[in-house]
Design an enzyme around this catalytic site. Structure first.
Site, PDB file in Angstrom:
ATOM      1  CB  CYS A  94      -3.331 -59.828   9.101  1.00  0.00           C
ATOM      2  SG  CYS A  94      -2.048 -59.065   9.357  1.00  0.00           S
ATOM      3  CB  CYS A 126      -2.158 -58.846   5.651  1.00  0.00           C
ATOM      4  SG  CYS A 126      -1.169 -60.016   6.078  1.00  0.00           S
ATOM      5  CG  ASP A 186      17.233 -63.261  29.044  1.00  0.00           C
ATOM      6  OD1 ASP A 186      18.155 -62.666  29.327  1.00  0.00           O
ATOM      7  OD2 ASP A 186      17.502 -64.175  28.081  1.00  0.00           O
ATOM      8  CG  ASP A 202       9.553 -64.780  25.193  1.00  0.00           C
ATOM      9  OD1 ASP A 202       9.886 -65.037  26.814  1.00  0.00           O
ATOM     10  OD2 ASP A 202      10.639 -65.129  25.239  1.00  0.00           O
ATOM     11  CB  CYS A 212      -0.450 -56.669   9.468  1.00  0.00           C
ATOM     12  SG  CYS A 212       0.423 -57.658   8.181  1.00  0.00           S
ATOM     13  CG  HIS A 240       1.327 -61.457   8.992  1.00  0.00           C
ATOM     14  ND1 HIS A 240       0.181 -61.533   8.405  1.00  0.00           N
ATOM     15  CD2 HIS A 240       1.324 -63.302   9.083  1.00  0.00           C
ATOM     16  CE1 HIS A 240      -0.769 -63.039   9.188  1.00  0.00           C
ATOM     17  NE2 HIS A 240       0.774 -63.431   9.630  1.00  0.00           N
TER      18      HIS A 240
HETATM   19 ZN   LIG Z   1      -0.739 -59.625   8.408  1.00  0.00          ZN
END
Ligand SMILES: [Zn+2]
Length: 399
Positions: A332, A337, A115, A294, A334, A363
């Site tokens: 999820c 998880c 930025d 973002d 990930c 996560h």
């Molecule tokens: Zn997750």
């Protein structure tokens, strides 16, 4: 959906700017027939990015709590954001240049957007003095005085080797008067022109694969937003950012400000809404023609104990999770998880363990990236209006 011609086909081949200097290119692959949403590809020297895209925030050249391997390999992040103000103050642009640029310094293989520093100067620093040439500000670290000019912030970002640079902007707080917003906007436009001229001169000497996006401002006034977009569109840059959002205004107003400039910003260039938004808001920005976003929310909220799931928010400290063996989100994919229970994460959070921040951030970022993938898939398959309706009705339950 309608396939659009690629930028290469669409642009006029005989203007010097297009011929010599356009280094980052954008290709629209599909457009929603009823909203302004589009799915595209943003080509950079550090890889091609599928849009719409959410960019994790790595303020100090790190996404807090995650390794670059977590980000690039596990989460599939193709672009992240780093912060010019912070990196300029510490360790310094020349230091980063000497260490091989930001990509090498932080060992990040994919694209980086930095930025302009404007937002932090106006929100973080102590004393500051705005002149037509730039802004003198006091470091929040040690009180030392520094100056950002449109030219010096381009130089700093070139020293970083950022793929996408931002032009210095004056970012007013909310609310301000129309008069103040107009003066501030005119300053941002002057700075954008100076930054752009300087950038083109620097690039002409030493062609490199970057892009400089100017930033649409104008506070919460649609006429000023349109004036800003018209003036910046005339610069014919590789992309456009929309700034001055998420400064405390009600959310419908942020969306209205994005909408105000959608038909003015060139449709064949990427549009980046800075600093937005909540998970259920992402699709609303995309529906208004936004390609890039973002936000610190997924990482900051993770650290504060707020986890985003496909079923709404989980505030992990609540006693109800004490013996909860389920993952944060059963849908999820990930790493967190796959192996860790809510009970364990709650325990780590209450014990103040570092691992909590790493697992929770992982996560929450996965959740944001999954939402963007769902949005993109919906645009490509022609089902985005249905997707949008589902998200809007679900968010009424969540909020
Ligand atoms: Zn997750």
């Amino acid at each position: 959906m309608a396939a659009a011609p690629s930028l290469q086909q669409a642009e006029t081949p005989d203007t010097p700017y297009n011929q010599n200097l356009r280094q980052v290119s954008f290709e629209i692959q599909a457009e929603c027939p009823t909203t302004r949403a589009r799915a595209g590809l943003l080509h950079t020297a550090h890889g091609t990015i599928e849009t719409p895209v959410f960019m994790p925030v790595g303020t100090q050249a790190t996404v807090k709590g995650l390794t670059q391997r977590d980000l690039a390999e596990d989460l599939g992040v193709k672009i992240l954001l780093a912060n010019t103000y912070h990196l300029f103050l510490r360790p310094g642009a020349e230091s980063i240049r000497g260490l091989g640029g930001l990509h090498r310094f932080m060992s990040w293989p994919n694209a980086i957007l930095t930025d302009s520093g404007g937002y932090q100067v106006f929100s973080l620093s102590g004393l500051r003095k705005i002149t037509d040439h730039g802004v003198v500000f006091q470091s929040h670290l040690d009180g030392s005085l520094h100056t950002f000019t449109p030219e010096s912030t381009v130089d700093a970002q070139l020293a970083f080797g950022s793929d996408i640079l931002m032009a210095l902007d004056d970012c007013p707080e909310y609310p301000v008067s129309h008069e103040y917003a107009r003066e501030s906007l005119e300053r941002t436009l002057r700075w954008a022109r100076l930054a752009h001229e300087h950038y083109r001169r620097r690039l002409a000497d030493n062609p490199a694969p970057h892009a400089l996006f100017p930033i649409v401002q104008g506070s919460m006034f649609p006429d000023l937003r349109r004036r800003s977009a018209e003036a910046l569109a005339a610069l014919d840059t590789d992309g456009y950012a929309i700034g001055g959002l998420s400064v405390g205004e009600p959310r419908p107003l942020s969306l209205e400000m994005v909408e105000a400039t959608e038909d003015i910003l060139p449709r064949d260039r990427p549009r980046y809404a800075m600093g937005v938004g909540m998970p259920h808001e992402l699709a609303d920005y995309v529906a208004r023609g936004i390609d890039m976003m973002d936000c610190v929310l997924p990482s900051r909220n993770a650290r504060n104990g707020c986890l985003f799931t496909s079923q709404g928010r989980v505030v992990i400290k609540h006693a109800r999770y004490k013996d909860d063996a389920r993952p944060i989100d059963e849908n999820c994919p990930c790493y967190t998880c796959a192996g860790y229970s809510r009970a364990y994460l709650r325990h780590l959070f209450l014990a103040g363990e570092i691992l909590y921040a790493a697992l929770a951030t992982r996560h929450n970022l996965q959740r944001y990236l999954d939402i963007m993938r769902e949005i993109r898939q919906a645009i490509v398959s022609g089902s985005f209006p249905d997707y949008l309706r589902t998200i809007r009705s679900a968010s009424e339950d969540v909020e």
